[in-house]
Design a protein around this motif. Structure first.
Motif, short mmCIF file in Angstrom:
data_model
loop_
_atom_site.label_atom_id
_atom_site.label_comp_id
_atom_site.label_asym_id
_atom_site.label_seq_id
_atom_site.Cartn_x
_atom_site.Cartn_y
_atom_site.Cartn_z
N PRO A 144 35.85 34.93 40.07
CA PRO A 144 35.23 35.72 41.15
C PRO A 144 36.25 36.54 41.93
CG PRO A 144 34.32 33.50 41.09
CD PRO A 144 35.49 33.51 40.14
N GLN A 145 37.37 35.88 42.27
CA GLN A 145 38.39 36.57 43.05
C GLN A 145 39.01 37.73 42.26
OE1 GLN A 145 41.76 34.26 44.23
NE2 GLN A 145 42.37 35.78 45.77
N ALA A 146 39.22 37.52 40.97
CA ALA A 146 39.84 38.57 40.16
C ALA A 146 38.95 39.82 40.10
CB ALA A 146 40.11 38.05 38.75
N PHE A 147 37.63 39.58 40.07
CA PHE A 147 36.71 40.73 40.08
C PHE A 147 36.65 41.37 41.46
CE2 PHE A 147 35.23 39.20 35.98
CZ PHE A 147 34.82 40.36 35.33
N THR A 148 36.54 40.54 42.50
CA THR A 148 36.38 41.14 43.85
C THR A 148 37.61 41.94 44.25
OG1 THR A 148 36.02 38.78 44.32
CG2 THR A 148 34.88 40.33 45.72
N THR A 149 38.78 41.48 43.81
CA THR A 149 39.98 42.21 44.20
C THR A 149 40.29 43.35 43.24
OG1 THR A 149 41.37 40.69 42.94
CG2 THR A 149 41.02 40.15 45.26
N GLY A 150 39.47 43.52 42.21
CA GLY A 150 39.68 44.64 41.29
C GLY A 150 40.76 44.40 40.24
N GLN A 151 41.23 43.16 40.18
CA GLN A 151 42.25 42.82 39.18
C GLN A 151 41.67 42.98 37.77
OE1 GLN A 151 43.39 38.71 39.51
NE2 GLN A 151 45.29 38.98 38.37
N VAL A 152 40.38 42.63 37.63
CA VAL A 152 39.69 42.83 36.35
C VAL A 152 38.32 43.45 36.64
CG1 VAL A 152 40.84 40.90 35.18
CG2 VAL A 152 38.67 40.50 36.35
N GLU A 153 37.75 44.07 35.58
CA GLU A 153 36.43 44.69 35.75
C GLU A 153 35.49 44.40 34.58
OE1 GLU A 153 37.34 48.88 36.25
OE2 GLU A 153 39.00 48.68 34.82
N ALA A 154 35.96 43.61 33.63
CA ALA A 154 35.11 43.20 32.51
C ALA A 154 35.67 41.91 31.94
CB ALA A 154 35.09 44.28 31.43
N MET A 155 34.82 41.16 31.19
CA MET A 155 35.33 39.93 30.58
C MET A 155 34.45 39.52 29.41
SD MET A 155 34.22 36.91 33.26
CE MET A 155 32.54 36.74 33.89
N ILE A 156 35.00 38.62 28.60
CA ILE A 156 34.22 37.95 27.57
C ILE A 156 34.30 36.47 27.86
CG2 ILE A 156 34.21 37.28 25.13
CD1 ILE A 156 35.00 40.11 24.39
N THR A 157 33.15 35.84 28.04
CA THR A 157 33.11 34.38 28.20
C THR A 157 31.68 33.91 27.94
OG1 THR A 157 33.72 32.51 29.62
CG2 THR A 157 32.75 34.40 30.74
#
Ligand code: PCA
Length: 321
Positions: free
Chosen positions: A188-201
């Protein structure tokens, strides 16, 4: 009881009240994760079957050791047992990472067949490190989380992409995305801070991280079915009385069966939860599937060039099934 008597009792493997022991068990994932819930049941089963002679205290969400250190903590005997994501060891030997080869094993049936082929080799490789696998449980098939629909692989180009093992890092790179290693608990934090914007899980990790707070689309690419593994330090295991060892192995076998069932139930339930929270659950377009499978084929070719005899033997056994 004096020290001498205790030592003799221990050497003879006699369980006494004074010998009742607690094992600390680090795991990487949070309490809402079905793997963690399954492991807690395993711990309860062991305590019950041994009449309290062995209590396992589960330390979830990387609270005792960070994920990347759990294997070595068990190996060095800092803790007697622990859980980790098996394919994170792919840099040690490609045999460990095969469940994360894109499109090699994409259903539970495939995943079970792959695990059957992998297991003897994994046992041997881990035995060289003084580790003994107790059980391994698959996550639901891995899907794609993005903002907006991804029609072709080209739509992934340039996206900051969350990765969790070497295979996913390579997959993202080949899709021209930019991989960033992020632990599940930090999604959640990685998305909110813009560190990532997509993922596979999996839908499990997607729903547990409330993916709807930061992405709107889940595309069911079902690209691979990776596993967690629980390992015990062999020397710690050998020090247990024979009856306790038996109880641990029986509880482990049950945990493996139960865990795969939990995983299957999660795949549907957690996808429904994402839908109920407003996410679009999409089937991949033919073009996307084709593009992703081409990357998978390229990765497998590269894999075959680097694979040692053990890893190749797994592939051959799996493909001959
Ligand atoms: N969840 C874990 C591993 C695979 C999965 O489905 C994660 O995303 O880290």
């Amino acid at each position: 009881m004096n020290k001498f008597v205790l030592t003799v009792a221990a050497a003879m493997g006699i369980a006494t009240a004074a010998q009742a022991q607690t094992w600390d068990m680090p795991t990487p994932y949070g309490d809402a994760t079905f793997h963690t819930q399954n492991i807690r049941e395993f711990a309860e089963d062991v305590a019950e079957a041994t009449g309290g002679a062995l209590t396992i205290e589960v330390h979830s969400a990387g609270s005792l050791f960070p994920h990347g250190e759990i294997k070595n903590a068990v190996r060095s005997g800092q803790v007697p047992l622990g859980e980790f994501f098996l394919s994170t060891l792919a840099n040690e030997d490609l045999a460990f990472g095969m469940d994360s080869q894109p499109f090699l094993a994409t259903s539970y049936d495939d995943a079970e067949a792959l695990w059957a082929a992998q297991k003897p080799v994994i046992e041997e490789l881990l035995a060289k490190q003084g580790l003994k696998p107790l059980f391994s449980v698959a996550w639901p098939a891995q899907g794609l989380y993005t903002n907006g629909e991804i029609a072709t692989v080209d739509d992934l180009a340039g996206l900051r992409f969350r990765a969790y093992n070497p295979a996913l890092e390579q997959f993202a790179t080949l899709a021209k995305a930019a991989p960033v290693q992020v632990e599940a608990a930090d999604i959640p934090q990685a998305f909110t801070t813009g560190q990532v914007e997509a993922m596979i899980t999996s839908p499990s990790t997607g729903a547990n991280s409330k993916a709807w707070d930061f992405v709107d689309t889940y595309t069911q690419i079902d690209a691979w079915v990776p596993k967690n593994i629980v390992v015990v330090n062999q020397r710690a295991f050998d020090r247990l009385g024979a009856d306790v060892q038996e109880a641990v192995l029986a509880a482990a076998a049950e945990a493996e069966t139960r865990g795969w069932e939990m995983s299957k139930a999660e795949a549907e339930a957690k996808t429904a939860e994402m839908k109920a929270n407003g996410m679009t659950i999409a089937a991949p377009s033919a073009a996307l599937t084709e593009g992703l499978q081409a990357i998978g084929a390229q990765m497998l070719d590269g894999w075959k060039e680097k694979a040692g005899p053990e890893a190749m033997a797994i592939l051959e056994a799996y493909e001959a099934r």
